[in-house]
Design an enzyme around this catalytic site. Structure first.
Site, short mmCIF file in Angstrom:
data_model
loop_
_atom_site.label_atom_id
_atom_site.label_comp_id
_atom_site.label_asym_id
_atom_site.label_seq_id
_atom_site.Cartn_x
_atom_site.Cartn_y
_atom_site.Cartn_z
N GLY A 104 0.84 -1.19 0.00
CA GLY A 104 0.00 0.00 0.00
C GLY A 104 0.87 1.24 0.00
N LYS A 105 0.26 2.36 -0.21
CA LYS A 105 0.99 3.63 -0.11
C LYS A 105 -0.03 4.74 0.05
CE LYS A 105 5.39 4.89 -0.32
NZ LYS A 105 6.56 4.10 0.08
N GLY A 106 0.41 5.83 0.68
CA GLY A 106 -0.48 6.98 0.85
C GLY A 106 0.26 8.27 0.55
#
Ligand code: NAD
Length: 426
Positions: free
Chosen positions: A115-117
């Site tokens: 994931g990444k934000g």
């Protein structure tokens, strides 16, 4: 709240991170003969969330910031990946970095997806209070998206231990109980792990030592050029120096230093701390940073930022081993040039996996409520890095492919296997 995948902007093909990730994916999928349907599943992010974050600034004005969280894959476990704050964050970038995390966790064989934000904001013009408000509201918007069993953020560009402490606290307030395992990269006093700060640099050391063994090279005869003297590059330099290697050149954005006998890394770190720059360090010669990447050396460690080695300069690289401390320092076009030049590439999804591996240890320790000493953390990190290196290089040797392709093949195969075992729920 859940956004459709936006079209990829193609204004600069070579430097577009999503296209770069896709080029590597396609090559590995072709070699693995993965069927079209599975490719679709592996390629498509599981979820992309866009949130709008209203914040009252210190001067009383209301501003609305945009934030993203992409869960690329949750097939092997909760999504795992950092959150970055920068004015030029794009969904393309976050999406690409999320998929990188899936492949990186799979190469390390830890039970996480990717994931990444990101939040579009300029931290250099925001006060601490404003950053805290952005972080807390971003977290509150994502409270049903993140979680120890769902998606575990960590620091990335312009976010740090303090940001993680705010996220942990906000999430915990919503859940009415302290949930330390919701993020990693926390301060030690709030459930962070020993050895996390050094982990990525230490992981680079472990894989570099494996590469040296492969070529029957001794650390004492090894000349290293490091680009970026930050967390990864600074730690890796210090640890490689301690392992006997000579750090002959350090490259920063504002200058480069060269000393054929090896730079005293502890003294340089002290100098940078005091002077705010590596320039004017007395025990090394100042050279042009543009030429420094092309010095003849045994190990080149790009540890600054993406797209540093590209189609226009890869032909000038004179390193035997390229250990990619940074994410995406080499473009897909440059891969082919380096391959022709027989540079032994330790690809990013293998080389810099030490950070996420110790993040995994942090998550395990938080869930156990039992904390390990630094020796245990470092020993277990070494085991994972060495195993990952062996898995990737054995696959490369077996299939006669470059290490990067092998790393992607290993990762895709592991994720595809998990998807198949779980089956497609309909
Ligand atoms: P950092 O900000 O601590 O260090 C980066 C360093 O590179 C800084 O000293 C900066 O001045 C320097 N730099 C910037 N532009 C440069 C240029 N053009 N030429 C030379 N030097 C330049 O960041 P970091 O945490 O060390 O991360 C570096 C890279 O490693 C990034 O690509 C990051 O995504 C990746 N990475 C970091 C971790 C981690 O645990 N920190 C884990 C995996 C990957």
């Amino acid at each position: 709240m859940i956004a459709e995948a936006a079209p990829v902007s193609t204004h600069d093909k070579e430097f577009n991170p999503w296209l770069a990730a896709e080029a590597r994916f396609n090559e590995a999928a072709r070699r693995l003969e993965l069927d079209e349907g599975m490719q679709k599943v592996l390629r498509t992010p599981a979820m992309e969330v866009t949130v709008h974050i209203p914040v009252q600034l210190d001067d009383g004005r209301l501003e609305v910031f945009t934030g993203y969280r992409v869960q690329h894959s949750i097939a092997r476990g909760p999504a795992k990946g950092g959150i970055r704050y920068a004015p030029d964050v794009t969904i393309d970038e976050v999406r690409a970095l999320a998929s990188w995390m899936t492949w990186k966790c799979a190469v390390a064989n830890i039970p996480f997806g990717g994931g990444k934000g990101g939040v579009i904001c300029d931290p250099s013009v925001l006060s601490e209070t404003e950053l805290e408000k952005i972080t807390r509201r971003y977290t509150a918007e994502l409270v049903d998206v993140i979680g120890p069993e769902r998606d575990v953020p960590a620091p990335d560009m312009n976010t740090n231990e303090q940001t993680m402490a705010w996220i942990m606290d906000t999430y915990s307030m919503h859940k009415r109980t302290t949930v330390t395992a919701v993020v990693t990269g926390k301060p030690f006093q709030l459930g962070g792990s020993r050895g996390r700060v050094e982990a990525t640099g230490r992981g680079c050391l472990f894989v570099t030592l494996q590469a040296l063994r492969r070529f029957h090279m001794e650390p004492a005869d090894t000349r290293v050029v490091v680009q970026g003297f930050g967390n990864v590059g600074g730690m890796a330099s210090k640890l490689m120096r301690a392992a006997g290697m000579k750090i002959v050149c350090v490259i920063e954005w504002d200058g480069a230093l060269y000393n054929p006998h090896g730079i005293d890394i502890t003294a340089l770190a002290q100098h940078r701390k005091e002077a705010g720059t590596i320039r004017d360090f007395p025990d090394a010669e100042a050279i042009d940073p543009k030429d420094a990447l092309f010095l003849e050396c045994d190990v080149l460690l790009p540890a600054a930022k993406e797209n540093q080695i590209h189609s226009q300069n890869a032909g000038h690289i004179r390193a035997k081993i390229l250990c990619e401390g940074a994410n995406g320092p080499t473009t897909a076009e440059a891969d082919r040039i380096l391959e022709d030049r027989k540079v032994f590439v330790i690809p990013d999804i293998l080389a810099n996996g030490g950070g996420v591996t110790v993040s995994y240890f942090e998550w395990v320790q938080d869930r156990q409520g039992y904390f390990w000493n630094e020796g245990l953390v470092n020993g277990r990190l070494e085991e994972i890095m060495v195993n990952s290196f062996k898995d990737v290089t054995s696959l490369a040797d077996h299939h006669g492919v470059h290490n990067r392709t092998a790393a992607y093949m290993l990762a895709l195969d592991r994720v595809a296997f998990a998807v198949k075992l779980r089956g497609i729920y309909a």
